[in-house]
Scaffold this motif. Structure first.
Motif, PDB file in Angstrom:
ATOM      1  N   ARG A   1      -7.758   2.093   7.089  1.00  0.00           N
ATOM      2  CA  ARG A   1      -8.727   2.107   8.181  1.00  0.00           C
ATOM      3  C   ARG A   1      -8.700   3.452   8.917  1.00  0.00           C
ATOM      4  O   ARG A   1      -9.747   3.984   9.303  1.00  0.00           O
ATOM      5  CB  ARG A   1      -8.444   0.968   9.157  1.00  0.00           C
ATOM      6  CG  ARG A   1      -9.374   0.952  10.366  1.00  0.00           C
ATOM      7  CD  ARG A   1      -9.209  -0.330  11.166  1.00  0.00           C
ATOM      8  NE  ARG A   1      -9.855  -0.246  12.460  1.00  0.00           N
ATOM      9  CZ  ARG A   1     -11.166  -0.284  12.661  1.00  0.00           C
ATOM     10  NH1 ARG A   1     -11.985  -0.384  11.633  1.00  0.00           N
ATOM     11  NH2 ARG A   1     -11.666  -0.217  13.884  1.00  0.00           N
ATOM     12  N   THR A   2      -7.506   4.018   9.070  1.00  0.00           N
ATOM     13  CA  THR A   2      -7.373   5.321   9.726  1.00  0.00           C
ATOM     14  C   THR A   2      -8.112   6.395   8.945  1.00  0.00           C
ATOM     15  O   THR A   2      -8.827   7.222   9.504  1.00  0.00           O
ATOM     16  CB  THR A   2      -5.889   5.720   9.863  1.00  0.00           C
ATOM     17  OG1 THR A   2      -5.215   4.739  10.649  1.00  0.00           O
ATOM     18  CG2 THR A   2      -5.753   7.081  10.531  1.00  0.00           C
ATOM     19  N   VAL A   3      -7.958   6.375   7.619  1.00  0.00           N
ATOM     20  CA  VAL A   3      -8.639   7.347   6.763  1.00  0.00           C
ATOM     21  C   VAL A   3     -10.146   7.187   6.875  1.00  0.00           C
ATOM     22  O   VAL A   3     -10.890   8.170   6.976  1.00  0.00           O
ATOM     23  CB  VAL A   3      -8.181   7.186   5.292  1.00  0.00           C
ATOM     24  CG1 VAL A   3      -9.047   8.039   4.378  1.00  0.00           C
ATOM     25  CG2 VAL A   3      -6.717   7.571   5.151  1.00  0.00           C
ATOM     26  N   THR A   4     -10.615   5.945   6.870  1.00  0.00           N
ATOM     27  CA  THR A   4     -12.060   5.688   6.975  1.00  0.00           C
ATOM     28  C   THR A   4     -12.607   6.191   8.298  1.00  0.00           C
ATOM     29  O   THR A   4     -13.657   6.838   8.349  1.00  0.00           O
ATOM     30  CB  THR A   4     -12.338   4.180   6.841  1.00  0.00           C
ATOM     31  OG1 THR A   4     -11.854   3.728   5.579  1.00  0.00           O
ATOM     32  CG2 THR A   4     -13.834   3.906   6.924  1.00  0.00           C
ATOM     33  N   LEU A   5     -11.897   5.911   9.390  1.00  0.00           N
ATOM     34  CA  LEU A   5     -12.323   6.384  10.703  1.00  0.00           C
ATOM     35  C   LEU A   5     -12.307   7.907  10.768  1.00  0.00           C
ATOM     36  O   LEU A   5     -13.230   8.523  11.313  1.00  0.00           O
ATOM     37  CB  LEU A   5     -11.415   5.804  11.788  1.00  0.00           C
ATOM     38  CG  LEU A   5     -11.636   4.344  12.181  1.00  0.00           C
ATOM     39  CD1 LEU A   5     -10.556   3.888  13.153  1.00  0.00           C
ATOM     40  CD2 LEU A   5     -13.021   4.167  12.811  1.00  0.00           C
ATOM     41  N   ALA A   6     -11.270   8.499  10.211  1.00  0.00           N
ATOM     42  CA  ALA A   6     -11.155   9.958  10.225  1.00  0.00           C
ATOM     43  C   ALA A   6     -12.318  10.601   9.482  1.00  0.00           C
ATOM     44  O   ALA A   6     -12.891  11.592   9.943  1.00  0.00           O
ATOM     45  CB  ALA A   6      -9.824  10.390   9.604  1.00  0.00           C
ATOM     46  N   GLU A   7     -12.690  10.035   8.332  1.00  0.00           N
ATOM     47  CA  GLU A   7     -13.808  10.584   7.556  1.00  0.00           C
ATOM     48  C   GLU A   7     -15.124  10.411   8.293  1.00  0.00           C
ATOM     49  O   GLU A   7     -15.976  11.306   8.306  1.00  0.00           O
ATOM     50  CB  GLU A   7     -13.865   9.907   6.185  1.00  0.00           C
ATOM     51  CG  GLU A   7     -15.023  10.360   5.298  1.00  0.00           C
ATOM     52  CD  GLU A   7     -15.003  11.846   4.984  1.00  0.00           C
ATOM     53  OE1 GLU A   7     -16.060  12.358   4.558  1.00  0.00           O
ATOM     54  OE2 GLU A   7     -13.955  12.505   5.180  1.00  0.00           O
ATOM     55  N   THR A   8     -15.309   9.263   8.941  1.00  0.00           N
ATOM     56  CA  THR A   8     -16.521   9.034   9.725  1.00  0.00           C
ATOM     57  C   THR A   8     -16.621  10.036  10.869  1.00  0.00           C
ATOM     58  O   THR A   8     -17.685  10.621  11.119  1.00  0.00           O
ATOM     59  CB  THR A   8     -16.539   7.599  10.285  1.00  0.00           C
ATOM     60  OG1 THR A   8     -16.509   6.677   9.204  1.00  0.00           O
ATOM     61  CG2 THR A   8     -17.794   7.360  11.116  1.00  0.00           C
ATOM     62  N   LEU A   9     -15.500  10.243  11.552  1.00  0.00           N
ATOM     63  CA  LEU A   9     -15.474  11.209  12.655  1.00  0.00           C
ATOM     64  C   LEU A   9     -15.726  12.622  12.146  1.00  0.00           C
ATOM     65  O   LEU A   9     -16.439  13.399  12.777  1.00  0.00           O
ATOM     66  CB  LEU A   9     -14.121  11.142  13.369  1.00  0.00           C
ATOM     67  CG  LEU A   9     -13.860   9.904  14.225  1.00  0.00           C
ATOM     68  CD1 LEU A   9     -12.413   9.870  14.679  1.00  0.00           C
ATOM     69  CD2 LEU A   9     -14.784   9.900  15.436  1.00  0.00           C
ATOM     70  N   ARG A  10     -15.114  12.956  11.015  1.00  0.00           N
ATOM     71  CA  ARG A  10     -15.301  14.298  10.449  1.00  0.00           C
ATOM     72  C   ARG A  10     -16.773  14.569  10.173  1.00  0.00           C
ATOM     73  O   ARG A  10     -17.308  15.623  10.532  1.00  0.00           O
ATOM     74  CB  ARG A  10     -14.490  14.453   9.155  1.00  0.00           C
ATOM     75  CG  ARG A  10     -14.550  15.870   8.570  1.00  0.00           C
ATOM     76  CD  ARG A  10     -14.142  15.902   7.117  1.00  0.00           C
ATOM     77  NE  ARG A  10     -15.071  15.193   6.255  1.00  0.00           N
ATOM     78  CZ  ARG A  10     -16.266  15.665   5.881  1.00  0.00           C
ATOM     79  NH1 ARG A  10     -16.674  16.856   6.286  1.00  0.00           N
ATOM     80  NH2 ARG A  10     -17.047  14.951   5.090  1.00  0.00           N
ATOM     81  N   ARG A  11     -17.434  13.597   9.552  1.00  0.00           N
ATOM     82  CA  ARG A  11     -18.850  13.774   9.224  1.00  0.00           C
ATOM     83  C   ARG A  11     -19.702  13.889  10.479  1.00  0.00           C
ATOM     84  O   ARG A  11     -20.639  14.696  10.536  1.00  0.00           O
ATOM     85  CB  ARG A  11     -19.331  12.601   8.363  1.00  0.00           C
ATOM     86  CG  ARG A  11     -18.744  12.580   6.963  1.00  0.00           C
ATOM     87  CD  ARG A  11     -19.228  11.378   6.172  1.00  0.00           C
ATOM     88  NE  ARG A  11     -18.640  11.322   4.847  1.00  0.00           N
ATOM     89  CZ  ARG A  11     -18.846  10.328   3.992  1.00  0.00           C
ATOM     90  NH1 ARG A  11     -19.608   9.303   4.331  1.00  0.00           N
ATOM     91  NH2 ARG A  11     -18.279  10.352   2.794  1.00  0.00           N
TER      92      ARG A  11
END
Length: 225
Positions: free
Chosen positions: A5-15
């Protein structure tokens, strides 16, 4: 919070942050506070930190010892070099597009070009800038060279916050229409040499155009060295 979930959130934030930087909503030199971002997005600081590290790896963000993360700034010399490299890379995309573009690609170029003409008629530089990106994106796709297109997009994203200021230069939108017509006509004619020359001339800033562009940039967007 689990790792996935952390990775998914991080990628969403990055984009999301990448989109804002490329669109100019977060200008070069803007401080990106981890706490403020976490509160704004309703997440912990962990995915924010990961997103910022990812953006830093791509050159869009700098990690500074005292300020923390800031949207990357560059020197005038580096900016000029980046535009020169950009001209060569986009020129290669146009060259390949002249050899490989499908009817659908050419149709998409025509549609984007027509929308640019309408944005010029309406005097809408914001829309013009966005549609101009679409026109170039179609050419990247039409090159059918995944690696070249990926690297071209990456560099274009780096210069995007600065490139927006080109659009707002007097007469620049009208000039772009003519330059795009030259590129498009060469691609339609499958003239790879001319398509490459036309795109290179379109992207590279020379002489007074370069001087006026640099003069229009806020000093906060540039590094002394």
């Amino acid at each position: 919070m689990d790792t996935e979930r952390t990775v998914t959130l991080a990628e969403t934030l990055r984009r999301t942050l990448e989109t804002r930087i490329v669109a100019g909503a977060l200008e070069p030199g803007t401080r990106l506070d981890e706490v403020e971002l976490a509160e704004s997005f309703g997440v912990s600081r962990t995915p924010v930190r990961e997103a910022l590290r990812s953006l830093a790896a791509g050159g869009l963000v700098e990690m500074r010892s005292r300020q923390g993360a800031v949207v990357s700034t560059i020197t005038v010399a580096m900016l000029i070099e980046m535009f020169q490299v950009m001209a060569e890379m986009e020129g290669l995309c146009a060259r390949l597009a002249a050899r490989r573009a499908t009817p659908n690609h050419r149709r998409a170029m025509q549609e984007a070009h027509d929308r640019l003409i309408e944005a010029l008629r309406q005097g809408d530089p914001g829309t013009f800038y966005d549609v101009n990106r679409e026109f170039h994106e179609v050419i990247y796709d039409a090159s059918q060279a995944e690696f070249v297109a990926e690297q071209t997009r990456s560099l274009r994203n780096r210069v995007a916050p600065y490139r927006r200021y080109v659009t707002f230069q007097p007469g620049r939108m009208a000039a772009t229409i003519g330059e795009h017509e030259r590129i498009f006509n060469a691609i339609k004619a499958a003239d790879a040499d001319e398509a490459q020359r036309a795109m290179r001339d379109h992207v590279n800033l020379l002489g007074d155009n370069l001087t006026d562009f640099i003069a229009a940039l806020p000093r906060t967007m540039l590094r002394a060295r």
